[in-house]
Design an enzyme around this catalytic site. Structure first.
Site, mmCIF file in Angstrom:
data_model
loop_
_atom_site.group_PDB
_atom_site.id
_atom_site.type_symbol
_atom_site.label_atom_id
_atom_site.label_comp_id
_atom_site.label_asym_id
_atom_site.label_seq_id
_atom_site.Cartn_x
_atom_site.Cartn_y
_atom_site.Cartn_z
ATOM 1 N N PRO A 565 0.995 -0.979 -0.080
ATOM 2 C CA PRO A 565 -0.055 0.144 -0.091
ATOM 3 C C PRO A 565 0.903 1.199 0.123
ATOM 4 C CG PRO A 565 0.383 -0.556 2.136
ATOM 5 C CD PRO A 565 1.170 -1.644 1.348
ATOM 6 N N ASP A 566 2.003 1.176 -0.500
ATOM 7 C CA ASP A 566 2.945 2.227 -0.202
ATOM 8 C C ASP A 566 2.283 3.522 -0.762
ATOM 9 O OD1 ASP A 566 6.240 1.235 0.091
ATOM 10 O OD2 ASP A 566 4.475 -0.083 -0.227
ATOM 11 N N HIS A 567 2.086 3.601 -1.946
ATOM 12 C CA HIS A 567 1.501 4.884 -2.678
ATOM 13 C C HIS A 567 0.175 5.355 -1.750
ATOM 14 C CE1 HIS A 567 3.893 3.554 -5.811
ATOM 15 N NE2 HIS A 567 4.428 4.749 -6.056
#
Length: 806
Positions: A565-567
């Site tokens: 889920p980085d972005h």
């Protein structure tokens, strides 16, 4: 309604007309303290009947409308329309998700709303935006995942692509819409003017979930998504999953020290004693033998035993948990990331509490979603608010964060992305870095090059200052920068800044207005907070890996290549930073923001987790079969590895589908007249759709179905964005150049379309320490001789390879 103390958006009012698409936008603003008034028609919004239902309660509605107040207005009646205009006159935001043109036909279009309240920020969230050739198409979460480039990179090579779990497209779009809304509001605070924010779920999915034209992590080995193989990439060996006595575990052995821990755990086998295996490339070349040894070691041990031993040895490892295990685990309960709450009158469930912590306190679930019209009398009895502002600047687009200085300590993907989002909006973002501890993204360059395409995307519009924070002199210089800055960003292991003497308690003494935003894998507190956190391990520990799999294959896990889920977590942080900046204008004080990537995932899947708490065993992997209607699936099309998603949601769409595929017999079949019947005969329905799509090119299939109002989306590869007529019409991509990269780059544009917010500037990403001398002189007032002495002492750093900027 009185202001909610301690939350940054206290005192702001949001009129929320969103229904079924990105309703979490208003929920996140409510979590942050805004007074969000959910407006429904008499009898309630359609999403009150959206599945899954438990005891007649829509769990989707319950999770997406908590913390809001609810009123009813009939917008088909003049009195209802006047009532909405009265509310809008005193509101700061209005969120709507109607099809383009619908509010205009009701006399409630954007120009009418802004004439009544010129300071209003109107946020329109639609499937494809207000303009362009697709603007009247119908989307679903699955069609956006197909068109947005996510589906093409999900699945096992050589097999059918696999849909990710949960409504990730709409959930990610909701967060980006909240970011765009607060940007427009920050702009209003400077100009006095409201805005119309045109949010396209299609574009926001392509930008926020797993972007093809954004910074990537080690999942792609530094290769941009535009250069990945045409089929589903095979990244399973990079983050391997091994069976054990009671399930599966995943390891992420990347760095030398991590390999040394794994080597010792294996008993230091002679065949891997050669120092060359300190290199990930050498280990990758010996995958078959190495994984056989690890598999044998792990096979008879439990998940808990393996995770505990891995932590002792410094080997990044996580158990693959199922949703029930996540809900029962100690970590998220201890942190308040999960809580037991009344989610409807008389109904209690365990639910993810929310995205973010503000000043050490959870900004999340406070009260259940409203009943139909529950606050009609309360809201009508309140004095009418009016928002009166006078324009303070000439009209014209501007960047709302102009004048904000950010010290960016962020690394890899989530760290890069948060700083980039702020820099794009005009903030003066200074990347603080050191040659001794380089950003991992700096190391993913091809030998002989100084800049990767991914780094260029992820760090555009920033400056770089090289400072050795392991030296006392470097720490003092950083504090001098911090004294004159507005925001500090970091995503280190919890406690790192404090160990350096740069915690909030220290920095806020120097600068009470400072806002410090951190993110971490599992959160800054709790029993798992010090575990080594990589995205693949976070996905394993939150149930995503087990849910994201090809159900036709044993252990068919499909999430290895994604960066999720980085972005999304970066955008969660950006929204919170914007909210803190808004609050600081009112109070003059800064504060802290903390984002957990794991809790970002939990909140995006909140409906599924709530359902699991009420109906154990319900949150499971469905592969490519939609649960609530049919057809809902990924269907083969004419051509090589070509696919189209078809996602029928109601009886009218079913009848349209039957007409397009020329199957009047299916339309006349009484067994298939409703969703329950189509689900019961899914094999029959899927066979009919497959027979038609197999001989039809994917674009033709999509366009013919969409022309009849049937949600459909071809599986689009990232490279195909360049020829997409909708993206082209809306200026989704722009061309930029980096002086160290020998070709033009296509890069994503703004998060939404605005009237008053300018598109991002496209200044090239810096080399490490490229602006050290300039920043030391300009911001710290150091003489050239002092700067040179600090560079020679290793306190300040500049690029080791000088590159001419043409």
């Amino acid at each position: 309604m009185p202001a909610i103390r301690g939350l940054p958006l206290a005192g702001l009012r949001v009129i929320d007309l969103a229904d079924g698409k990105a309703e979490m936008c208003g929920r996140y603003l409510a979590d942050l303290g805004a007074d969000v008034i959910r407006v429904e028609p008499p009898g309630g919004a359609p999403t009150r009947r959206r599945e899954p239902l438990h005891d007649g309660v829509s769990l989707y509605f319950a999770t997406h409308n908590a913390n809001k107040r609810g009123i009813t207005l009939d917008l088909n009646d003049p009195a209802g329309r006047y009532g909405l205009l009265d509310l809008a006159a005193g509101a700061d935001f209005l969120i709507e998700t109607e099809r383009p043109g619908t509010l205009d036909r009701l006399g409630l279009g954007v120009d009418t709303l802004l004439a009544r309240n010129p300071a209003l920020v109107v946020v329109s969230i639609t499937d494809f935006g207000q303009t362009g050739p697709y603007r009247d198409w119908t989307g679903t979460d699955w069609t956006h995942l197909a068109l947005g480039g996510v589906l093409s990179r999900s699945g096992i090579p050589g097999r059918r692509p696999v849909m990710p779990p949960g409504p990730l497209a709409y959930e990610s779009a909701a967060i980006q819409a909240a970011w765009a809304a607060l940007l427009a509001y920050l702009n209003r605070l400077e100009t006095g003017r409201g805005d119309h924010v045109d949010c396209s779920v299609y574009e926001m999915t392509a930008q926020a979930l797993d972007p093809g034209f954004g910074i990537g992590g080690s999942a792609t080995g530094g290769v941009p998504a535009t250069k990945l193989p045409r089929g589903r990439p095979n990244a399973g060996n990079l983050y391997p999953i091994f069976p054990c006595a009671d399930g599966y575990v995943r390891i992420c052995v990347l760095a030398r020290r991590q390999w040394r821990g794994m080597f010792g755990w294996l008993g230091e086998p002679e065949e891997f004693a050669d120092p060359k295996y300190d290199s990930i490339a050498a280990r990758f070349g010996a995958t078959e033998r190495l994984h056989a040894l690890i598999g044998a070691l792990f096979r008879d041990k439990t998940k808990d035993e393996l995770v505990a031993r891995g932590q002792e040895l410094g080997v990044p490892i996580a158990a693959l948990l199922d949703p029930g295990e996540v809900l029962a685990g100690p970590h998220f309960l201890a942190r308040g990331g999960l809580l037991d709450a009344e989610i409807a009158p008389g109904l209690t469930g365990r639910v993810p509490s929310g995205y973010v912590e503000v000043n050490g306190v959870r900004a999340g679930f406070r009260h259940r979603a409203p009943e139909v019209g529950e606050h009609d009398d309360e809201v009508s009895a309140e004095p009418l608010r009016t928002t009166i502002t006078k324009p303070t600047e000439p009209a014209g687009p501007r960047r709302p964060l102009d004048g904000i200085r950010v010290l960016d300590l962020g690394v890899i993907v989530v760290g890069a992305e948060l700083g980039r989002l702020l820099a794009d909006q005009g903030a003066d973002v200074i990347k603080i870095e050191s040659l001794a501890y380089p950003d991992g993204s700096r190391q993913s360059v091809t030998p002989g090059e100084t800049m990767s395409v991914g780094f260029a995307w992820g760090h555009r519009n920033k400056l770089s200052a090289g400072i050795n924070l392991r030296s006392p002199e470097g720490l003092e210089l950083f504090k001098r920068f911090a004294k004159e800055s507005d925001v500090i960003l970091s995503n280190f292991k919890p406690g790192t800044l404090e160990s350096l003497g740069l915690g909030y308690d220290v920095i806020s003494e120097l600068n009470p207005r400072i806002i410090m935003a951190d993110s971490s894998a599992l959160g800054s507190t709790g029993p798992w907070s010090r575990r080594m956190g990589y995205g693949p391990l976070v996905r394993a520990a939150t149930g995503v890996t087990g849910l994201w799999r090809d159900t036709g294959v044993e252990a068919g896990f499909c999430d290895a290549i994604t960066i999720f889920p980085d972005h999304v977590a970066a955008r969660v942080g950006a929204v919170a930073v914007a909210a803190a900046l808004i609050e600081r204008r009112r109070t003059g004080k800064g504060g802290t923001i903390s984002v957990s990537q794991a809790e970002t995932i939990l909140t995006q899947l909140s409906t599924g987790f709530l359902r699991e708490s009420l109906e154990p065993g319900s949150f499971t992997a469905h592969g490519n079969s939609g649960e609530w209607d049919a057809p809902q699936g990924v269907y083969p099309c004419a051509g090589d590895d070509e696919w189209c998603v078809v996602s029928v949601e109601d009886d009218e769409q079913w009848r349209g589908l039957c007409a397009v595929i020329d199957r009047p017999d299916l339309r006349a079949d009484a067994r298939l007249g409703d969703a329950a019947g189509r689900r019961a005969h899914r094999d029959l329905v899927d066979a009919a759709v497959t027979a038609w799509t197999t001989g039809t090119p994917p674009r033709e299939a999509m366009e013919r179905l969409q022309a009849t109002g049937v949600p459909a989306g071809m599986m689009r590869r990232v490279t195909e964005y360049l020829d997409d007529p909708q993206l082209t019409a809306r200026g989704f991509l722009r061309e930029t150049h980096h002086p160290t990269i020998g070709h033009a780059l296509r890069t994503e544009n703004a998060p939404a379309t605005f009237r008053g917010v300018a598109d991002p500037e496209l200044r090239p990403a810096p080399l490490a320490g490229e602006q050290t001398r300039m920043l030391a002189a300009k911001l710290l007032g150091l003489a050239e001789s002092e700067i040179q002495a600090l560079i020679e002492a290793g306190v300040l750093e500049e690029p080791t390879v000088q590159n001419e900027r043409n």
